[in-house]
Design a protein around this motif. Structure first.
Motif, PDB file in Angstrom:
ATOM      1  N   GLU A 219       9.160 141.846  66.184  1.00  9.18           N
ATOM      2  CA  GLU A 219       9.749 141.785  64.846  1.00  9.18           C
ATOM      3  C   GLU A 219      11.006 140.907  64.907  1.00  9.18           C
ATOM      4  O   GLU A 219      11.780 140.976  65.854  1.00  9.18           O
ATOM      5  N   GLY A 220      11.192 140.099  63.902  1.00  8.54           N
ATOM      6  CA  GLY A 220      12.328 139.201  63.875  1.00  8.54           C
ATOM      7  C   GLY A 220      12.047 137.826  64.445  1.00  8.54           C
ATOM      8  O   GLY A 220      12.858 136.919  64.277  1.00  8.54           O
ATOM      9  N   ARG A 221      10.907 137.682  65.135  1.00  6.36           N
ATOM     10  CA  ARG A 221      10.477 136.372  65.583  1.00  6.36           C
ATOM     11  C   ARG A 221       9.316 135.922  64.700  1.00  6.36           C
ATOM     12  O   ARG A 221       8.703 136.705  63.979  1.00  6.36           O
ATOM     13  N   GLY A 222       8.988 134.643  64.764  1.00  9.16           N
ATOM     14  CA  GLY A 222       7.866 134.113  64.007  1.00  9.16           C
ATOM     15  C   GLY A 222       7.372 132.839  64.645  1.00  9.16           C
ATOM     16  O   GLY A 222       8.004 132.295  65.563  1.00  9.16           O
ATOM     17  N   ARG A 223       6.257 132.390  64.176  1.00  6.97           N
ATOM     18  CA  ARG A 223       5.646 131.139  64.660  1.00  6.97           C
ATOM     19  C   ARG A 223       6.046 130.035  63.694  1.00  6.97           C
ATOM     20  O   ARG A 223       5.511 129.933  62.583  1.00  6.97           O
ATOM     21  N   ALA A 224       7.000 129.196  64.091  1.00  7.76           N
ATOM     22  CA  ALA A 224       7.571 128.177  63.217  1.00  7.76           C
ATOM     23  C   ALA A 224       6.895 126.829  63.461  1.00  7.76           C
ATOM     24  O   ALA A 224       6.761 126.394  64.612  1.00  7.76           O
ATOM     25  N   ALA A 225       6.492 126.185  62.388  1.00 11.74           N
ATOM     26  CA  ALA A 225       5.835 124.886  62.493  1.00 11.74           C
ATOM     27  C   ALA A 225       6.252 124.008  61.330  1.00 11.74           C
ATOM     28  O   ALA A 225       6.542 124.495  60.225  1.00 11.74           O
TER      29      ALA A 225
END
Length: 252
Positions: A219-225
């Protein structure tokens, strides 16, 4: 390989620019591999902008509550945030907006044309369906083939560019971009969304791809693109013959 020149530092403003000479060398080094890649033409280039610049861009990539994201939760895609172009990226930090502009620049288009052999590429300054994407824990993107036309400009889609901004990405979190065979019998390539990794893919109606397994990041992370799409115009039989400027002398 870094292809960016930096004047002051990315966090103080849009002060980095893609280097045309470095991009040319990069295209020449990778164009053979692009055309022969399986299951369809693509290339993966690491260290594209260089770690310092990429890390700076990752640090300012907006989180789930830091921009006017539109969230998508459907059977085909879940916990996926995007559509910041609806407000012209107004709440996106300037350095990221500058990166989007550089992806539409002469230097980058020349790079793509030399890499892929596709001439006459046209970027989309509106970034319809593209721009910044953030996938949250539990999110996924089912296997699919991308839309094939820009119906607003009557253009044909030819290339997809993805640039990842995920520092210290753990393979256990998943999120690999999967490229599947045309008959959907097997996954032939997996591409982790690592920091400073650039992916260029050909478009095709049987070019199946996605990240179908639910993302397992904390939680709090994500896959950024960052995504950008490129098109070409179709030749019309009714188009006039090209000519240079027509000069006239006014009558006295």
């Amino acid at each position: 390989m870094s292809v960016a020149t930096v004047d002051e530092g990315p966090l103080r403003g849009p002060s980095f620019f893609l280097d045309r000479t470095a991009l040319r060398s990069l295209a020449l080094a990778h164009r053979g591999g692009y055309g022969t890649a399986r299951p369809h033409p693509h290339v993966v280039i690491d260290g594209f902008l260089g770690t310092p610049l990429a890390t700076g861009l990752a640090d300012i990539f907006p989180g789930a509550t830091e921009a006017s994201w539109k969230r998508r939760d459907h059977p085909e895609q879940a916990a996926r945030l995007g559509q910041l172009q609806r407000k012209a990226f107004e709440d996106v930090p300037g350095a990221l907006r500058h990166l989007l502009a550089e992806f539409s620049s002469m230097a980058f288009i020349d790079f793509l044309e030399m890499l892929t052999g596709v001439q006459g590429l046209i970027p989309d300054p509106h970034f319809r369906g593209a721009g910044l994407h953030l996938t949250l824990r539990g999110g996924h993107l089912a296997l699919h083939a991308d839309f094939n036309r820009d119906r607003f400009r009557a253009l044909t889609r030819r290339l997809t560019v993805l640039y990842y901004l995920n520092p210290s990405w753990d393979p256990a979190w998943g999120g690999d971009l999967e490229l599947w065979s045309a008959d959907l019998s097997r996954c032939e390539a997996r591409i982790a969304p690592l920091l400073d990794r650039l992916v260029v893919m050909a478009h095709g109606d049987d070019h199946w791809h996605g990240h179908p397994t639910a993302l397992a990041c904390p939680e709090g992370r994500g896959r950024a693109a960052v995504a950008a799409y490129f098109f070409t115009a179709e030749t019309s039989p009714d188009a006039p013959e090209p000519h240079s400027a027509i000069w006239v002398t006014p009558r006295s």
